[in-house]
Design a protein around this motif. Structure first.
Motif, mmCIF file in Angstrom:
data_model
loop_
_atom_site.group_PDB
_atom_site.id
_atom_site.type_symbol
_atom_site.label_atom_id
_atom_site.label_comp_id
_atom_site.label_asym_id
_atom_site.label_seq_id
_atom_site.Cartn_x
_atom_site.Cartn_y
_atom_site.Cartn_z
ATOM 1 N N LEU A 1 2.297 5.575 7.966
ATOM 2 C CA LEU A 1 1.120 5.240 7.379
ATOM 3 C C LEU A 1 0.923 3.778 7.418
ATOM 4 N N ASN A 2 2.195 2.875 8.365
ATOM 5 C CA ASN A 2 2.244 1.614 8.554
ATOM 6 C C ASN A 2 1.498 1.343 9.753
ATOM 7 N N HIS A 3 1.572 2.384 10.846
ATOM 8 C CA HIS A 3 1.166 2.529 11.736
ATOM 9 C C HIS A 3 -0.320 2.062 11.807
ATOM 10 N N PRO A 4 -0.524 0.795 12.064
ATOM 11 C CA PRO A 4 -2.422 0.687 11.969
ATOM 12 C C PRO A 4 -3.401 0.882 13.183
ATOM 13 N N ASN A 5 -4.401 1.609 12.712
ATOM 14 C CA ASN A 5 -5.530 2.015 13.453
ATOM 15 C C ASN A 5 -6.073 1.063 13.782
ATOM 16 N N LEU A 6 -5.848 0.567 14.907
ATOM 17 C CA LEU A 6 -6.955 -0.954 15.051
ATOM 18 C C LEU A 6 -8.378 -0.115 16.093
ATOM 19 N N ILE A 7 -8.324 0.940 16.372
ATOM 20 C CA ILE A 7 -9.408 1.020 17.681
ATOM 21 C C ILE A 7 -10.536 1.382 16.339
ATOM 22 N N PRO A 8 -11.056 1.420 15.158
ATOM 23 C CA PRO A 8 -11.806 1.816 14.395
ATOM 24 C C PRO A 8 -12.304 0.397 14.186
ATOM 25 N N ILE A 9 -11.470 -0.423 14.085
ATOM 26 C CA ILE A 9 -11.428 -2.141 13.447
ATOM 27 C C ILE A 9 -12.360 -2.488 14.470
ATOM 28 N N PHE A 10 -11.196 -2.402 15.864
ATOM 29 C CA PHE A 10 -12.534 -3.271 16.640
ATOM 30 C C PHE A 10 -13.766 -2.976 17.743
ATOM 31 N N PHE A 11 -13.273 -1.554 17.263
ATOM 32 C CA PHE A 11 -14.696 -0.557 17.702
ATOM 33 C C PHE A 11 -15.924 -1.093 16.708
ATOM 34 N N GLY A 12 -15.540 -0.981 15.200
ATOM 35 C CA GLY A 12 -16.441 -1.128 13.764
ATOM 36 C C GLY A 12 -17.223 -2.611 14.379
ATOM 37 N N ILE A 13 -15.796 -3.938 14.917
ATOM 38 C CA ILE A 13 -15.894 -5.213 14.345
ATOM 39 C C ILE A 13 -18.311 -5.417 15.816
ATOM 40 N N ALA A 14 -16.941 -4.539 16.579
ATOM 41 C CA ALA A 14 -18.313 -5.123 17.891
ATOM 42 C C ALA A 14 -19.426 -4.195 17.386
ATOM 43 N N LEU A 15 -19.331 -2.895 16.561
ATOM 44 C CA LEU A 15 -20.657 -2.245 16.460
ATOM 45 C C LEU A 15 -21.581 -3.392 15.384
ATOM 46 N N GLY A 16 -20.716 -3.668 14.366
ATOM 47 C CA GLY A 16 -21.155 -5.043 13.005
ATOM 48 C C GLY A 16 -21.847 -6.338 13.950
ATOM 49 N N VAL A 17 -21.143 -6.789 14.894
ATOM 50 C CA VAL A 17 -21.930 -7.699 15.912
ATOM 51 C C VAL A 17 -22.876 -7.387 16.115
#
Length: 561
Positions: free
Chosen positions: A378-394
């Protein structure tokens, strides 16, 4: 070394930003009668240092302001996403109607001030944008003004001077927009004598609602289910239930779908509150056999909480895991984000869900290995959806929305776009087998870093002309900004409480979201606790942002007509 302390290079800008954030957070620990402005102090420290000549690189500040805001709203969207549509169904329409009313009251207040005082409506549009901390509205107003005063629309007044007054009015009114809304929330709490614990318990009960899990004991008395398997009995009613244990002939067992029910069997059932009556009719007789009684006759069984930490399980239905048939272990409840859910076979699970299981120790250990149950996972962050989501959000926030009669297209912008995408990812991600889970501590860290950077950048950018604008007649803008902030928010808060019976946390989210005001949201969460404010904030923010940008452009068109 001189450039590091007094220049405008990258090193100086980062050091100055870090100092502003650290000093603001230290001041935020100061409480007066139990109330603190929290991270909002960062804004005022930035304004103060900027006024006394400490400058940061303007292009770097612009980037940090936008990126900090994106981090803040995106982390909120991921957090509230799983419960967003449930919240929208249970009161979202009412909240958005009030949000639109708040926006329109602010526009009417702005126009009345223009009529009464004779203040230029273009300048007042800048004041209005600052009074509700809406930077996209300011940008849209500036662009619309430049478009409308070019070519055949040339206006008699000095275009450059008035365009500059838009930004000055915004800068002067911005701090009032933050402090004014905070004041309204504090006065609302005092006026209605709000008991925060009571309000939180009320929101908790709303979240669980009629579908909160209930543990009940029955004695099988209905001849219609004698000799039938649990699977056959479950088909007799539409209501879902879980039989976690059966007591028969002095022994307790964990049943499976093929277990046959006999007359006078005692069963421990978990079902939704709304299904209690139907399940009672199915089995025939509810008995007074509390959990403690089952524990005494259940020495061979163990109850344990296991956490799903395997990303491959995200998006699967509970029945597809086949835990009961494979391991002989019963899942009685699922806890997600602090909310207990009935272990419905069709429930889609996701990483981070906690399963309350009943069974023999050896069998439960096997289930633990199957689901992961690893805190490190659980402590390992899932960064791919976060940055992909930010790019898609922009990208989504940059899509122009053309409205007939309005010369400038409307956009959700760098805040609205990522927020909407984050909400959709948080809700639909698990169903699409996308792991978006982050621990609460990681989400909070991302959120706090984002809002701190945003406030520091805004403060350092606004402080240079802040005092000079006030001295040169801008002191009236403070009054106008205060009226534009206080009148709509106070009326909406009072109407929301008295007429619409809104919870205090809903009012906090409604007011801060309608004013597109991240600093106030941060204040409400820090001062009053719980994340329920974020849900209401995210519910009204997209429509409020759209309305703010649209109304700013309409006022500019009226001003130059």
């Amino acid at each position: 070394m001189k450039d590091l302390f007094f220049g405008q290079g990258t090193g100086h800008s980062i050091m100055l930003l870090a100092f502003v954030i650290a000093a603001g957070l230290m001041l935020g620990k100061i409480r007066v009668k139990g109330v603190s402005l929290g991270s909002t102090w960062i804004l005022f420290v930035g304004i103060l240092l900027s006024h006394f000549g400490f400058r940061a690189d303007s292009s770097l500040l612009h980037f940090l302001k936008e990126f900090g805001l994106i981090l803040f709203v995106f982390s909120i969207g991921l957090q509230v996403g799983p419960g967003f549509f449930h919240s929208f169904k249970s009161g979202g329409l009412k909240l958005n109607m009030l949000a639109v009313a708040l926006v329109l009251i602010g526009v009417v207040t702005t126009y009345i001030i223009h009529l009464v005082t004779g203040e230029n409506l273009v300048t007042l549009t800048g004041v209005m944008s600052g009074a509700v901390t809406n930077t996209p509205g300011l940008g849209a107003a500036q662009q619309t003004y430049l478009d409308a005063t070019s070519g055949s629309f040339v206006h008699e007044i000095n275009t450059a001077e008035v365009a500059s007054s838009l930004a000055s009015g915004y800068a002067v009114a911005y701090p009032i927009g933050v402090l004014g809304v905070i004041l309204v929330l504090m006065l609302t709490k005092a006026l209605f004598k709000v008991d925060l614990k009571k309000e939180e318990n009320e929101m908790n009960s709303r979240e669980t609602g009629m579908d909160s899990p209930q543990r009940l004991a029955f004695s099988i008395k209905n001849p219609a289910v004698f000799g039938k398997t649990i699977l056959e009995a479950s088909h007799a009613i539409e209501n879902k239930f879980i039989i976690s244990r059966i007591y028969r002939d002095g022994a307790v067992t964990v049943p499976v779908a093929s277990t046959v029910l006999h007359e006078n069997d005692d069963v421990l059932v978990v079902t939704a509150q709304s299904s209690v009556e139907a399940v009672t009719m199915l089995f025939g007789e509810q008995i007074d056999m509390p959990k403690e009684a089952w524990d005494k006759i259940d020495a061979s069984m163990e109850v344990r909480k296991l956490t799903i930490t395997r990303t491959s399980m995200t998006g699967k239905k509970l029945k597809d895991l086949k835990i009961r048939t494979t391991y002989g272990v019963s899942i009685t409840r699922v806890n997600r984000g602090g909310i207990d859910l009935v272990a419905n076979p069709d429930l889609i699970v996701q990483m981070g869900d906690s399963l309350l299981v009943v069974g023999h120790e050896k069998d439960i250990n096997n289930v633990a290995k199957f689901v992961g149950n690893s805190r490190a996972g659980l402590n390992h962050p899932n960064l791919i959806p976060i940055f992909f989501g930010i790019a898609l959000g922009v990208l989504f926030g940059s899509i122009p929305i053309v409205i007939p009669g309005i010369p400038q297209a409307i956009k959700f912008g760098l805040a609205g776009g990522p927020l909407i995408i984050a909400i959709l990812l948080g809700y639909f991600g698990p169903k699409m087998k996308i792991t978006t889970y982050t621990t609460m501590s990681a989400n909070l860290m991302l959120r706090e870093i984002g809002i701190s950077i945003f406030l520091a950048a805004v403060g350092l950018g606004a402080g240079e002309n802040f005092v000079s604008s006030i001295v040169n007649g801008g002191y009236w803008w403070i009054l106008y900004g205060a009226l534009i902030t206080l009148i709509p928010t106070a009326l909406t808060a009072i109407l929301g409480r008295l007429l619409f019976k809104l919870n205090f946390y809903q009012i906090c989210g409604l007011v801060s979201g309608s004013c597109t005001n991240p600093p106030v949201l941060a204040f409400a969460q820090n001062a009053y606790g719980t994340d329920y404010t974020s849900v209401s904030y995210a519910t009204v923010y997209p429509l409020a942002m759209f309305m703010r940008v649209l109304m700013a452009q309409i006022l500019i068109l009226i001003a130059v007509a």
